[in-house]
Write a protein that holds these residues in place. Structure first.
Motif, mmCIF file in Angstrom:
data_model
loop_
_atom_site.group_PDB
_atom_site.id
_atom_site.type_symbol
_atom_site.label_atom_id
_atom_site.label_comp_id
_atom_site.label_asym_id
_atom_site.label_seq_id
_atom_site.Cartn_x
_atom_site.Cartn_y
_atom_site.Cartn_z
ATOM 1 N N ALA A 1 0.746 -1.246 0.215
ATOM 2 C CA ALA A 1 0.092 0.030 -0.089
ATOM 3 C C ALA A 1 1.033 1.263 -0.108
ATOM 4 O O ALA A 1 0.261 2.325 -0.529
ATOM 5 N N SER A 2 2.315 1.076 0.613
ATOM 6 C CA SER A 2 3.001 2.250 0.573
ATOM 7 C C SER A 2 4.044 1.995 -0.523
ATOM 8 O O SER A 2 5.423 2.626 -0.313
ATOM 9 N N ASP A 3 3.817 1.549 -1.702
ATOM 10 C CA ASP A 3 4.910 1.227 -2.546
ATOM 11 C C ASP A 3 6.102 0.431 -2.041
ATOM 12 O O ASP A 3 7.037 0.564 -2.603
ATOM 13 N N GLY A 4 5.872 -0.446 -1.111
ATOM 14 C CA GLY A 4 7.002 -1.324 -0.742
ATOM 15 C C GLY A 4 7.805 -0.694 0.500
ATOM 16 O O GLY A 4 8.697 -1.193 1.144
ATOM 17 N N ARG A 5 7.371 0.535 0.972
ATOM 18 C CA ARG A 5 7.749 1.076 2.100
ATOM 19 C C ARG A 5 7.447 0.722 3.469
ATOM 20 O O ARG A 5 6.066 1.055 3.606
ATOM 21 N N LYS A 6 8.252 0.202 4.294
ATOM 22 C CA LYS A 6 7.557 -0.174 5.388
ATOM 23 C C LYS A 6 7.193 0.868 6.466
ATOM 24 O O LYS A 6 7.738 2.036 6.270
ATOM 25 N N ALA A 7 6.759 0.576 7.673
ATOM 26 C CA ALA A 7 6.070 1.747 8.354
ATOM 27 C C ALA A 7 7.103 2.435 9.332
ATOM 28 O O ALA A 7 7.870 1.567 9.954
ATOM 29 N N ASP A 8 7.037 3.633 9.544
ATOM 30 C CA ASP A 8 7.904 4.150 10.734
ATOM 31 C C ASP A 8 7.348 3.807 12.073
ATOM 32 O O ASP A 8 8.150 3.628 12.963
ATOM 33 N N VAL A 9 6.042 3.630 12.132
ATOM 34 C CA VAL A 9 5.304 3.431 13.309
ATOM 35 C C VAL A 9 4.207 2.543 12.940
ATOM 36 O O VAL A 9 3.641 2.730 12.093
ATOM 37 N N VAL A 10 3.898 1.463 13.851
ATOM 38 C CA VAL A 10 2.778 0.804 13.870
ATOM 39 C C VAL A 10 1.879 0.734 15.085
ATOM 40 O O VAL A 10 2.831 0.156 16.034
ATOM 41 N N TYR A 11 0.898 1.078 15.199
ATOM 42 C CA TYR A 11 0.211 1.439 16.370
ATOM 43 C C TYR A 11 -0.645 0.059 16.610
ATOM 44 O O TYR A 11 -1.821 -0.071 15.779
ATOM 45 N N ASP A 12 -0.379 -0.777 17.464
ATOM 46 C CA ASP A 12 -1.220 -2.141 17.614
ATOM 47 C C ASP A 12 -1.912 -2.323 18.926
ATOM 48 O O ASP A 12 -1.477 -2.443 20.037
ATOM 49 N N SER A 13 -3.322 -2.390 18.660
ATOM 50 C CA SER A 13 -4.082 -2.530 19.936
ATOM 51 C C SER A 13 -4.651 -3.895 19.813
ATOM 52 O O SER A 13 -5.579 -4.044 20.657
ATOM 53 N N VAL A 14 -4.408 -4.563 18.721
ATOM 54 C CA VAL A 14 -5.095 -5.857 18.461
ATOM 55 C C VAL A 14 -4.351 -6.976 19.510
ATOM 56 O O VAL A 14 -5.058 -7.847 19.954
ATOM 57 N N GLY A 15 -3.047 -7.147 19.251
ATOM 58 C CA GLY A 15 -2.381 -8.091 20.151
ATOM 59 C C GLY A 15 -1.860 -9.175 19.386
ATOM 60 O O GLY A 15 -1.236 -9.453 18.446
ATOM 61 N N LYS A 16 -2.383 -10.270 20.099
ATOM 62 C CA LYS A 16 -2.113 -11.700 19.533
ATOM 63 C C LYS A 16 -2.270 -11.902 18.122
ATOM 64 O O LYS A 16 -1.200 -12.756 17.589
ATOM 65 N N ASN A 17 -3.309 -11.444 17.314
ATOM 66 C CA ASN A 17 -3.189 -11.980 16.132
ATOM 67 C C ASN A 17 -2.483 -10.888 14.976
ATOM 68 O O ASN A 17 -2.391 -11.272 13.765
ATOM 69 N N THR A 18 -1.995 -9.899 15.518
ATOM 70 C CA THR A 18 -1.345 -8.885 14.574
ATOM 71 C C THR A 18 0.043 -8.592 15.073
ATOM 72 O O THR A 18 0.799 -8.195 14.305
ATOM 73 N N PHE A 19 0.416 -8.847 16.287
ATOM 74 C CA PHE A 19 1.590 -8.381 16.807
ATOM 75 C C PHE A 19 3.063 -8.977 15.938
ATOM 76 O O PHE A 19 3.700 -8.242 15.481
ATOM 77 N N LEU A 20 3.224 -10.272 15.715
ATOM 78 C CA LEU A 20 4.156 -10.771 14.886
ATOM 79 C C LEU A 20 4.271 -9.964 13.435
ATOM 80 O O LEU A 20 5.304 -9.745 12.833
ATOM 81 N N GLY A 21 2.995 -9.888 13.093
ATOM 82 C CA GLY A 21 2.813 -9.221 11.496
ATOM 83 C C GLY A 21 3.235 -7.559 11.584
ATOM 84 O O GLY A 21 3.734 -7.145 10.701
ATOM 85 N N SER A 22 2.986 -7.148 12.927
ATOM 86 C CA SER A 22 3.411 -5.584 13.048
ATOM 87 C C SER A 22 4.969 -5.659 12.972
ATOM 88 O O SER A 22 5.364 -4.708 12.223
#
Length: 257
Positions: free
Chosen positions: A167-188
């Protein structure tokens, strides 16, 4: 203090237990009816809001320590801030303190259709970031876009990590805000750029898995933090300064109440 409008943000169960029997509600807005001895910050008739005076906001009248109150500016009704105050104060420290978002940042907001997520999406977009929101269904992705996200990804799909990065043309995020936890953390961790930050501030799907700190090195010398709202508002001066930023962002239209 009379409380004409109240909104509760309760997290029950083993993670955030409440002693029983208990009152309900953490946040309320109302009008000051009486002033206790030594109180100089407020006057009778002031419109005020609070979020951290202990449970019991679902009352018609309540005694609240003055240091727990913030004045609602003129031009904002009581109902609007109380509907978002706790969530907006959470967003405030996330975008202004934990990772000060600036123009040009790539930001990932998990649960972007949720209460905090919608505010984060709008606020970070207003600060000039490219915002990629994630949510758990196509309908929630539409809500995320309406909240201010440039892109929205369904994290229920198997390739959601690739979708976020693409979605950002291959550029990864400067910050990931994760309030989901278990299902998203490793992906974050996989969505975060070298020297970027993962901000874990909730556990909607369950606690995030424990990791070896060496994994942060292998993923790109990442920073990982687990902040919360109350330490960021522990003293009255800071609390009111933060609340003033929330009201200013609200008046500027940075997010939708």
């Amino acid at each position: 203090m009379k409380a004409p409008a109240v909104h509760a943000s309760l997290a029950a169960g083993r993670k955030y237990p409440l002693p029983l029997p208990t009152g309900l509600g953490h946040e309320a807005a109302g009008i000051v009816e009486m002033i206790g001895p030594g109180v100089t910050d407020f006057r009778v008739g002031d419109h005020v809001v609070y979020m951290n005076a202990g449970v019991g906001a679902y009352t018609s009248r309540r005694n609240v320590p003055a240091e727990k109150l913030a004045r609602i500016p003129e031009g904002i009704d009581d109902e609007t801030p109380v509907a978002v105050f706790f969530k907006a104060m959470t967003a405030q420290y996330l975008v202004r303190k934990t990772f000060p978002v600036k123009k040009g940042n790539i930001v990932v907001v998990h649960a972007a259709a949720g209460g905090v997520g919608r505010i984060l999406s709008g606020w970070t977009k207003a600060l000039g970031a490219t915002v990629i929101g994630t949510a758990g269904s196509p309908e929630k992705c539409r809500i995320a876009i309406n909240a201010g996200c440039d892109h929205a990804v369904n994290y229920s799909e198997e390739d959601w990590i690739d979708q976020v990065i693409n979605a950002s043309d291959g550029r990864k995020a400067d910050v990931v805000y994760d309030s989901v936890g278990k299902n998203t953390f490793l992906g974050s961790l996989d969505c975060t750029a070298k020297f970027g930050m993962v901000v874990l501030y909730g556990a909607a799907s369950g606690p995030a898995p424990s990791i070896d700190p060496e994994l942060l090195n292998k993923k790109g010398c990442l920073f990982l933090t687990r902040p919360s709202v109350f330490p960021h508002n522990a003293d009255p001066v800071t609390f009111r300064e933060n609340a003033a930023e929330v009201f200013e962002a609200m008046q500027r239209g940075y997010f939708k109440a």
